[in-house]
Design an enzyme around this catalytic site. Structure first.
Site, short mmCIF file in Angstrom:
data_model
loop_
_atom_site.label_atom_id
_atom_site.label_comp_id
_atom_site.label_asym_id
_atom_site.label_seq_id
_atom_site.Cartn_x
_atom_site.Cartn_y
_atom_site.Cartn_z
N GLU A 131 0.79 -1.22 0.00
CA GLU A 131 0.00 0.00 0.00
C GLU A 131 0.84 1.28 0.00
O GLU A 131 0.31 2.36 -0.23
CB GLU A 131 -0.96 -0.03 1.19
CG GLU A 131 -1.98 -1.15 1.08
CD GLU A 131 -2.75 -1.41 2.35
OE1 GLU A 131 -3.59 -2.32 2.34
OE2 GLU A 131 -2.50 -0.72 3.36
N ASP A 134 -11.63 -8.09 -1.95
CA ASP A 134 -12.45 -9.31 -1.84
C ASP A 134 -13.84 -8.89 -1.41
O ASP A 134 -14.08 -7.73 -1.07
CB ASP A 134 -11.83 -10.30 -0.85
CG ASP A 134 -11.73 -9.73 0.56
OD1 ASP A 134 -12.72 -9.86 1.30
OD2 ASP A 134 -10.69 -9.16 0.90
#
Length: 234
Positions: free
Chosen positions: A17, A202
């Site tokens: 990230e 997800d």
């Protein structure tokens, strides 16, 4: 849109990230506190301080307070999350309107789920101007694939369909992750504006263990691109 922010804090929970920040920020220095490295520099002419918090609410809270102590004027959190709103799909972007801890549960004593006992505020509102900047950036880069909503945080990886349904139905959550509400609470306590930007890696259901590894890298790239676009307009 021009904002009042001149020193911007950026946090990611994982290496994926923030690694793109290492490539694009013109670094001017760094320091280490509480085992966390904070990198200082400029991005599109703006002064930034960025770091990897680590996973979980405690790590996020410590990291955020140290950024505030370093003088940042707002905090942007970027990363991945599991979709809770059934209308969201993998790769979609959620911009926080607010954040709440879904695992704060003192319902046995009569408190609402998510309510922090004996505290007036437990749903922490993101700064409207930062929400607007993030939403504009997300819609420009990923048209039709972004939404504003409540980010739910807890120290657990949600992979149960029943839990997902409860988080959406009971708390009106858009997505679930492990850091945002802790960052949000620290920012509100310090009167520092924030926004959380999450890319769905997800659907927080039974397939999470399959989807997460496959989509984390791409989702992290998506989140970073929004941060980069935002700062160009700050």
């Amino acid at each position: 849109m021009t904002t009042k922010y001149h020193k911007i804090g950026i946090i990611g929970a994982m290496v994926e990230e923030i690694e793109l920040l290492h490539k694009h920020v013109e670094k001017t220095g760094s320091f280490v506190k509480a085992g966390i490295e904070y990198v200082e520099g400029t991005l599109h002419g703006r002064q930034v301080v960025f770091c990897k918090s680590g996973v979980g609410k405690v790590n996020a809270a410590v990291c955020t307070q140290l950024l505030v102590d370093a003088g940042v004027e707002c905090v942007l959190f970027t990363g991945v999350a599991g979709a809770v709103d059934p209308s969201l799909n993998i790769g979609d972007i959620v911009v926080s309107t607010s954040c709440m801890q879904h695992d704060m549960d003192v319902t046995a004593l009569g408190f609402a789920r998510g309510q922090i006992p004996f505290q007036d505020v437990w749903e922490f509102e993101a700064a409207p101007d930062l929400v607007e900047l993030a939403t504009n950036a997300a819609e420009k880069l990923f048209p039709g694939r972004s939404a504003k909503g409540k980010v739910l945080s807890g120290d657990q990886f949600v992979s149960s369909r029943e839990t997902v349904k409860a988080l959406h139905d009971e708390l009106n959550g858009a997505c679930t992750e492990m850091e945002g509400a802790a960052l949000a609470q620290v920012c509100v306590m310090n009167d520092v504006p924030f926004v959380v930007i999450r890319s769905m890696s997800d659907k927080a259901d039974g397939s999470a263990h399959v989807n997460f590894a496959e989509f984390t890298v791409q989702a992290s790239v998506n989140s970073h691109s929004i941060i980069d676009e935002m700062i160009q307009h700050m």
